[in-house]
Design an enzyme around this catalytic site. Sequence first.
Site, short mmCIF file in Angstrom:
data_model
loop_
_atom_site.label_atom_id
_atom_site.label_comp_id
_atom_site.label_asym_id
_atom_site.label_seq_id
_atom_site.Cartn_x
_atom_site.Cartn_y
_atom_site.Cartn_z
N GLY A 81 10.91 -41.11 -0.42
CA GLY A 81 11.96 -40.47 0.58
C GLY A 81 11.36 -39.56 1.50
CB VAL A 87 9.91 -36.99 -1.86
CG1 VAL A 87 9.62 -37.05 -3.31
CG2 VAL A 87 10.51 -35.88 -1.30
CG ASP A 108 21.95 -27.99 1.19
OD1 ASP A 108 23.12 -28.33 1.34
OD2 ASP A 108 20.99 -28.80 1.69
CE LYS A 135 11.02 -30.41 0.34
NZ LYS A 135 12.27 -29.54 -0.22
N GLY A 183 12.59 -37.13 5.21
CA GLY A 183 13.51 -36.34 5.80
C GLY A 183 12.57 -35.54 7.18
N GLY A 184 13.57 -34.70 7.75
CA GLY A 184 13.20 -34.26 9.14
C GLY A 184 11.88 -33.28 9.04
CG HIS A 185 12.36 -29.61 8.06
ND1 HIS A 185 11.74 -29.49 9.46
CD2 HIS A 185 13.65 -29.48 8.15
CE1 HIS A 185 12.84 -29.12 10.23
NE2 HIS A 185 14.00 -29.08 9.39
#
Length: 991
Positions: free
Chosen positions: A706, A713, A827, A727, A708-710
């Site tokens: 996985g 994983v 969140d 992560k 994402g922007g930051h």
Amino acid sequence: MLVVVTLVSVSSFKVATSASLTAPSSRSPEGQEAEALLKWRDSLDNQNQSLMSSWLGKSPCNWTGIACNEFRSITNISLSSIGLRGTLYAFGFSSFPSLQSLNLYQNSFYGSIPSSLGNLSKLIYLDLSFNQLFGRIPSEIGLMTSLHKLYLNDNAINGSIPEEIGSLSSLKVLGLSGNNLTGPIPASIWNMGNLSLLYLFKNELTGTVPQEVGNLKSLNQLHLQFNNLTGPIPASIGNLVNLTILALLENNFYGSIPPTLGNLTKLTLLDVQQNQLSGPIPPEIGKLKLLFKLGLFVNNLNGSIPGEFKNLTNLQNLGVSSNMLSGYLPQDICTGGLLVNFTANDNYFIGSVPKSFRNCSSLYRVRLDRNQLSGNISEDLGVYPHLNYIDLSYNNFYGELSPKWGLCQSLQSLKISNNRISGRIPTQLGESLQLRVLDLSSNYLVGAIPKELGRLASLFNLNLGGNKLSDSVPLEIGRLSNLEQLNLAANNLSGYIPKQLYGCLKLLNLNLSTNGLNENLPSEIGSLESLQVLDLSHNLLRGEIPPQFGELENLEALNVSHNELSGSFPSTFDNMLHLTAIDISYNQLEGPLPNIKAFNEAPIEALESNKGLCGNATSLKACQSTIRNRKKNKNIILIAALILGTLFLGFIVVGFLYICRHQTVREEHEMPRRADLFDIWSYDGKLVYEDIIDATEEFDSKHCVGAGGHASVYKAMLQTGQIVAVKKLHTLQDGGIANIKAFESEIRALSEIRHRNIVKLYGFCAHPRHSFLVYQFLEGGSLEGVLRNDREATMFEWTARINLVKSVADALSYMHHDCLPPIVHRDISSKNILLDLELVAYISDFGTARILKPDSSNWTSFAGTFGYTAPEFAYTMEVNEKCDVYSFGVLALEVIMGKHPGDLLISVLSSTTSTALDTPLRDVLDQRLSPPKDQVAEKVMFVVKLAFSCLQTKPQCRPTLQQVSQELSIPKVPLPLTLDKVALEQLVSHA
């Protein structure tokens, strides 16, 4: 092993844009459109890999989400609900001359709306709702004269509504709700004669609604609720003869309700509650024969309920509470037989309950409390098979309680306190097995408390105080394992306090004061670990206070005054740090008092009239043993100081030698410097670090599960065979860590948490080259992924879904109420709920979590996933537990529906359109599963009802997650109808 994938399910995958892979020549119109789309796609922060990977063919007309006309020109772009994140700045609006529909609903687009949007002159449908757009609405939007439907709702758009929007003469739907819009409603809107739906609710709009509103002759729904509008309701609204919904609630409208509303004969919902309206209710309202909901409560209305209301034969919900209404209730108010909710509390009504109530079998909720009603309680009410809640408190009802109350099998709350009820409590009440609240306090009831009440397993509030009840406290009350409040005070009870009360393990408040109880205190009360308030005052209790009472660690208030207690306080009381208020006066207690704040700061009135107390309280003498020990204490302190000083010096020497040796080892193995934080709990840091680097082959992409922007994983199998999720934060060009605040927040939050439904953090490493967190690995992936996969969703049956909702509630309750200080996640969404192979839920991704500090305002910047974020957070930016409550409500509905409930929330919670409210619950459940049956169906209905209670607009009206968790832990209470017959209205109205 279990595993965690905590990243947003968004791909950083970028597709090549060379001419050989994309479109025909970029010089052709088709090529220009393809080039514009690819350029915009590549500007996004996050892309949907499964969708974007299809954008590789020779023509954009074959791409997912794209439709073209016969000339191969793009006419439709539909990319709703696919997790895109980015801005619209790179979207080449001028490159799509034939575009008629643009749908980007429910993504994560941010930034302002570009003024170049006005170039889409042929656009008919535009939906940018449920994103994170901010800034002003560009005035160029007025150039889009072909628009029929415009949805910008549920963003963070601010500023005023541009006057130019009135130029959209063809517009039929205008949705601007759920933003931060300010200023008055532009005058040009009142000239848009084709408008059928106008959604302006949940903003900060001010000013008045002018008489020109009557120009909107095509208007079907007018939603202006939850703003700051003022002035009178214009009489010209009566010209809107096609209106079916008029929602003006929670504004500052004043003046009278215009009688012209009686012209709106198609109206099904009229809600003007919580304003400053005054004067009488116009009898013309009685002409609205299609009306099913009428909300008038919390105003300054006076006079009586018009007799013409008997014509409202379709009326199901009537709310007139908290006004200054008086007179008699209409005796034929329930002539239509459909009345479900009748709330008329907090007024000045006189007379008796309407006779038509006796035959109104549809009644579900009735509130007549705090009036001046009278009448024989046993005659004025009938048997109601669906009745869930009734409150007749603070009136002048008399007579005896009828055994028929036990026939109301759906009844959950029965409140008839502060009346003139006499006679005995009927034993048949023990047959109303769904009862959760029974309040008969402050009446004239006599006789014994029926032991049959011990059958009410769902009961959590039993209040029989202030009567003339006699005999002993029934042993059977100890069977009420869900009881939280027990008040039997101010009666004539005698005998002993039954030790069986230890079975009420959830008890928070126990009040047996002002009776004739005359035995020793049972030590078993010390097992009530949840107890917060204990009042046994004004009895004849004797003997000593049991040491077990000191084990009530959560006790906050203790009152044992006016008894015959003797002896001294047990030493176990020294640990009762939560105790803040005590009253032990008028006993025969003696000896030293516990040296804690509650006793040391107690007023003299709370300690007086005892035998010989001593201690540190200002009103008492110091104990002799304390004076004798002062000199000994001084010597002990000196000796202890010498010993500690010697030990401290020794630690300095040992520590210096250890640091020197440790520095040498670090240099030999080229591990991160001391300034680079590295901590893996329960492992040798260096070995695990190297093991993770080897297992991921220096974080090779083939181990990535996985991104994402930051962060990304990775799945890593350590040498021990344990599988973990790693992560890894992206490294910036300057060597820094991407989103270092989120990294620190996640470590800080998870280091404070230990809960079975929260992902376990094994350790972390912060270093410019490799900064990562190590979690348990969860093979089931995210809840979002399961719900989107038809095959997996079909395997995710109803019981597992209900258990998942409960698990999340338990974990959030733990974070909010069992962590000190509390932790707010901020969140909660389906992408941040991870599952193991048994579909057990784990909350993950604490990058936005906040630890609430009691001495801080706890304000912060916006965080969360749009579509789950509480509406007030968009403008208050204040972090509190109620933000998570709202997100939990959205999540719970998503689990039951199998998809995000965005459309449902708009239609149901935005002043409740008749179409949405009439929808059977069965129709909104996940259609990939067979409908639930029997007890499972009841539990599903209960979860939906509870979810809607978490979605209240006002944060203070939402329950706490502790209350939600407790509600889900007790046996589920069935609603009065079967799944086939339950409509959403019956769940929303009473949430």
